[in-house]
Design a protein around this motif. Structure first.
Motif, PDB file in Angstrom:
ATOM      1  N   LYS A   3       0.800  -1.064   0.129  1.00 62.88           N
ATOM      2  CA  LYS A   3      -0.001   0.001  -0.003  1.00 62.88           C
ATOM      3  C   LYS A   3       1.007   1.303   0.055  1.00 62.88           C
ATOM      4  O   LYS A   3       0.526   2.194  -0.652  1.00 62.88           O
ATOM      5  CB  LYS A   3      -0.921   0.157   1.246  1.00 62.88           C
ATOM      6  CG  LYS A   3      -1.919   1.010   1.146  1.00 62.88           C
ATOM      7  CD  LYS A   3      -3.064   0.812   2.280  1.00 62.88           C
ATOM      8  CE  LYS A   3      -4.059   1.961   2.114  1.00 62.88           C
ATOM      9  NZ  LYS A   3      -5.145   1.946   2.884  1.00 62.88           N
ATOM     10  N   PHE A   4       2.007   1.252   0.648  1.00 56.04           N
ATOM     11  CA  PHE A   4       2.886   2.354   0.915  1.00 56.04           C
ATOM     12  C   PHE A   4       3.390   2.602  -0.491  1.00 56.04           C
ATOM     13  O   PHE A   4       3.567   3.643  -1.036  1.00 56.04           O
ATOM     14  CB  PHE A   4       4.043   2.139   1.728  1.00 56.04           C
ATOM     15  CG  PHE A   4       5.232   2.834   1.758  1.00 56.04           C
ATOM     16  CD1 PHE A   4       5.075   4.437   2.211  1.00 56.04           C
ATOM     17  CD2 PHE A   4       6.211   2.918   0.934  1.00 56.04           C
ATOM     18  CE1 PHE A   4       5.882   5.380   2.404  1.00 56.04           C
ATOM     19  CE2 PHE A   4       7.295   3.897   0.899  1.00 56.04           C
ATOM     20  CZ  PHE A   4       7.052   5.190   1.372  1.00 56.04           C
ATOM     21  N   LEU A   5       3.998   1.455  -1.281  1.00 58.03           N
ATOM     22  CA  LEU A   5       4.408   1.621  -2.808  1.00 58.03           C
ATOM     23  C   LEU A   5       3.560   2.355  -3.626  1.00 58.03           C
ATOM     24  O   LEU A   5       3.701   3.162  -4.461  1.00 58.03           O
ATOM     25  CB  LEU A   5       4.893   0.285  -3.065  1.00 58.03           C
ATOM     26  CG  LEU A   5       5.986  -0.337  -2.431  1.00 58.03           C
ATOM     27  CD1 LEU A   5       6.365  -1.628  -2.984  1.00 58.03           C
ATOM     28  CD2 LEU A   5       7.383   0.434  -2.661  1.00 58.03           C
ATOM     29  N   ARG A   6       2.135   1.921  -3.481  1.00 60.59           N
ATOM     30  CA  ARG A   6       1.103   2.373  -4.381  1.00 60.59           C
ATOM     31  C   ARG A   6       0.923   4.057  -3.912  1.00 60.59           C
ATOM     32  O   ARG A   6       0.618   4.748  -4.959  1.00 60.59           O
ATOM     33  CB  ARG A   6      -0.304   1.798  -4.110  1.00 60.59           C
ATOM     34  CG  ARG A   6      -0.251   0.344  -4.377  1.00 60.59           C
ATOM     35  CD  ARG A   6      -1.633  -0.205  -4.714  1.00 60.59           C
ATOM     36  NE  ARG A   6      -2.500   0.557  -5.539  1.00 60.59           N
ATOM     37  CZ  ARG A   6      -2.389   0.230  -6.939  1.00 60.59           C
ATOM     38  NH1 ARG A   6      -1.786  -0.788  -7.412  1.00 60.59           N
ATOM     39  NH2 ARG A   6      -3.294   1.011  -7.728  1.00 60.59           N
ATOM     40  N   TRP A   7       1.056   4.381  -2.759  1.00 59.42           N
ATOM     41  CA  TRP A   7       0.865   5.631  -2.533  1.00 59.42           C
ATOM     42  C   TRP A   7       1.999   6.509  -3.018  1.00 59.42           C
ATOM     43  O   TRP A   7       1.918   7.402  -3.447  1.00 59.42           O
ATOM     44  CB  TRP A   7       0.999   5.901  -0.719  1.00 59.42           C
ATOM     45  CG  TRP A   7       1.067   7.408  -0.468  1.00 59.42           C
ATOM     46  CD1 TRP A   7      -0.116   8.211  -0.486  1.00 59.42           C
ATOM     47  CD2 TRP A   7       2.116   7.919   0.003  1.00 59.42           C
ATOM     48  NE1 TRP A   7       0.513   9.491   0.222  1.00 59.42           N
ATOM     49  CE2 TRP A   7       1.700   9.288   0.474  1.00 59.42           C
ATOM     50  CE3 TRP A   7       3.440   7.609   0.351  1.00 59.42           C
ATOM     51  CZ2 TRP A   7       2.658  10.412   1.080  1.00 59.42           C
ATOM     52  CZ3 TRP A   7       4.212   8.506   1.034  1.00 59.42           C
ATOM     53  CH2 TRP A   7       3.938   9.908   1.111  1.00 59.42           C
ATOM     54  N   ARG A   8       3.434   5.888  -2.774  1.00 57.06           N
ATOM     55  CA  ARG A   8       4.552   6.382  -3.491  1.00 57.06           C
ATOM     56  C   ARG A   8       4.636   6.748  -4.977  1.00 57.06           C
ATOM     57  O   ARG A   8       4.990   7.753  -5.347  1.00 57.06           O
ATOM     58  CB  ARG A   8       5.715   5.744  -2.946  1.00 57.06           C
ATOM     59  CG  ARG A   8       7.122   6.436  -3.013  1.00 57.06           C
ATOM     60  CD  ARG A   8       7.331   7.632  -2.843  1.00 57.06           C
ATOM     61  NE  ARG A   8       8.453   8.423  -2.869  1.00 57.06           N
ATOM     62  CZ  ARG A   8       8.367   9.167  -4.139  1.00 57.06           C
ATOM     63  NH1 ARG A   8       7.303   9.184  -4.817  1.00 57.06           N
ATOM     64  NH2 ARG A   8       9.388  10.029  -4.633  1.00 57.06           N
TER      65      ARG A   8
END
Length: 424
Positions: A185-190
């Motif tokens: 999820k963090f990678l998607r946000w980034r």
């Protein structure tokens, strides 16, 4: 209503007779890795010149490679697009994207095609084309802190800031990277943050076709972020070729050589050639070379605050230098009685004395100490203050660097609003 006034900058040099002369330090025969990198960056010009995307500027071999890539892409795919641009449309925007993939693979057509096809497949699987529409409400506390777009550099490139020091807190680290699902999820946000920056690009020959990245290494936990860092770097390099014009590392600690060796295998030589290294204490001086003060966040020695975005484009600032052993007075004259003056001022890595006073024009009037002289710590952000005068006069902003021998970059801006008088 705004009123502009002539500004004079007065400089009073402190006597250098008593200043001790520093003895030359013996040089180590073996330079550290970080020192070598820092010395290398000083040789670069601060104005980055992007690769040309005009096909008329390409070498014959590069033109041939571009056409071959188009032909191979045509035969392997019926239709494809990236960032809303059809790659087989034959227009100049498509050429810009194709040239990015070619340059990332040294104009080797087969390798470029393979990279492009993998990227197209990843974008479809990842949902990159619609990621700007996704709601990442759980990452609100990271916005404007960990990764965010803020302003432009002096050449018009959008600037993305990255700072991972917040993850030094174990509770915060677990909240964001505690398991595989959270990391995804963090990678998607980034990726969403990066796509916001790419949305501002022109994809046009002669236009702005890449962004600037500023990465703050202060307090960044090394071991804990290894997995996330590697995935981010790999993902960006594989799917966003030639999207970064310059990568500026700030607050570089002594262990950067270890960190760099960890990142290095994931970076191409072309990517590494764009690096700029700035050790702790030189952040503002480094950033001012590439970005105007009004576009630099206050925590990095600039004048940009998150609330500024609500008021439209930032008001331009005037830059000046405070040399070691020097006191600078900025005089803002022509202030009418009842007018309100609002100012911002900052000195990179302060550690000097600052004061502000209002000097009335009338004889017998007393100077008003608006801000009494005080030592400003290196960590303090830009000063923002206002003063309403009862009589006509001038405002004097003083920065006193006479106790130091270090040159410092600085900036200020102001606006004067006349009083609204109602006639009887």
């Amino acid at each position: 209503m705004d009123s502009s006034s002539p500004i004079t900058v007065q400089k009073a040099l402190k006597s250098q007779e008593s200043a001790p002369q520093s003895s030359p330090k013996p040089q180590s025969l073996k330079k550290s890795f970080v020192t070598s990198l820092m010395e290398a960056t000083t040789l670069r010009t601060p104005s980055f010149k992007e690769d040309s995307y005009f096909t008329s500027h390409l070498k014959p071999s590069e033109k041939k490679a571009l056409q071959e890539l188009k032909d191979k892409l045509q035969s392997s795919s019926s239709s494809c697009s990236m960032w809303g641009i059809p790659l087989l449309g034959g227009d100049e925007k498509a050429d810009v994207i194709l040239l990015k993939f070619l340059r990332a693979r040294d104009f080797k057509v087969s390798d470029s095609l393979h990279m492009l096809e993998k990227c197209l497949s990843w974008r479809k699987e990842f949902g990159a084309d619609t990621i700007l529409e996704e709601d990442f409400s759980g990452f609100k506390e990271l916005e404007g802190v960990v990764a965010y777009m803020n302003g432009y550099d002096r050449d018009g490139h959008p600037v993305c800031y990255n700072a991972y020091g917040v993850f030094k807190d174990k509770e915060m680290y677990e909240k964001i990277f505690g398991d595989e699902e959270k990391l995804k999820k963090f990678l998607r946000w980034r990726v969403q943050v990066l796509e916001r920056g790419i949305e501002q690009l022109h994809f046009k020959p002669g236009g702005i076709n890449s962004i600037i990245q500023v990465t703050d290494l202060k307090d960044m936990p090394k071991r804990e972020l290894r997995v996330a860092s590697n995935q981010i770097l790999s993902l960006f390099q594989d799917n966003y070729p030639e999207m970064v014009a310059r990568k500026i590392f700030i607050n570089v600690p002594w262990y950067f050589s270890v960190l760099y060796s960890m990142f290095s295998p994931f970076l191409t030589q072309r990517t590494k050639s764009k690096f700029v290294i700035s050790k702790e204490g030189n952040v503002a001086e480094t950033l001012y070379k590439f970005i105007r003060p009004e576009d630099i966040p206050v925590q990095y020695g600039g004048l940009s605050r998150p609330t500024d975005l609500q008021n439209g484009p930032p008001k331009p600032a005037s830059e000046f230098t405070v040399k070691g052993g020097e006191k600078v007075n900025i005089q803002i004259e022509g202030i009418e009685g009842g007018a309100t003056i609002t100012w911002d001022i900052v000195v990179g890595g302060w550690d000097l004395e600052y004061s502000a006073e209002f000097v009335p024009n009338g004889e017998g009037s007393y100077t008003i100490a608006v801000e009494k002289p005080r030592k400003i710590a290196a960590s303090e952000e830009a000063i923002h203050n206002s003063f309403t005068s009862k009589e006509a006069g001038k405002m004097v902003l003083s920065v006193d660097n006479t106790a130091s021998r270090k040159r410092k970059v600085a900036a200020y801006r102001y606006i004067v609003r006349k009083s609204a008088t109602i006639s009887a």
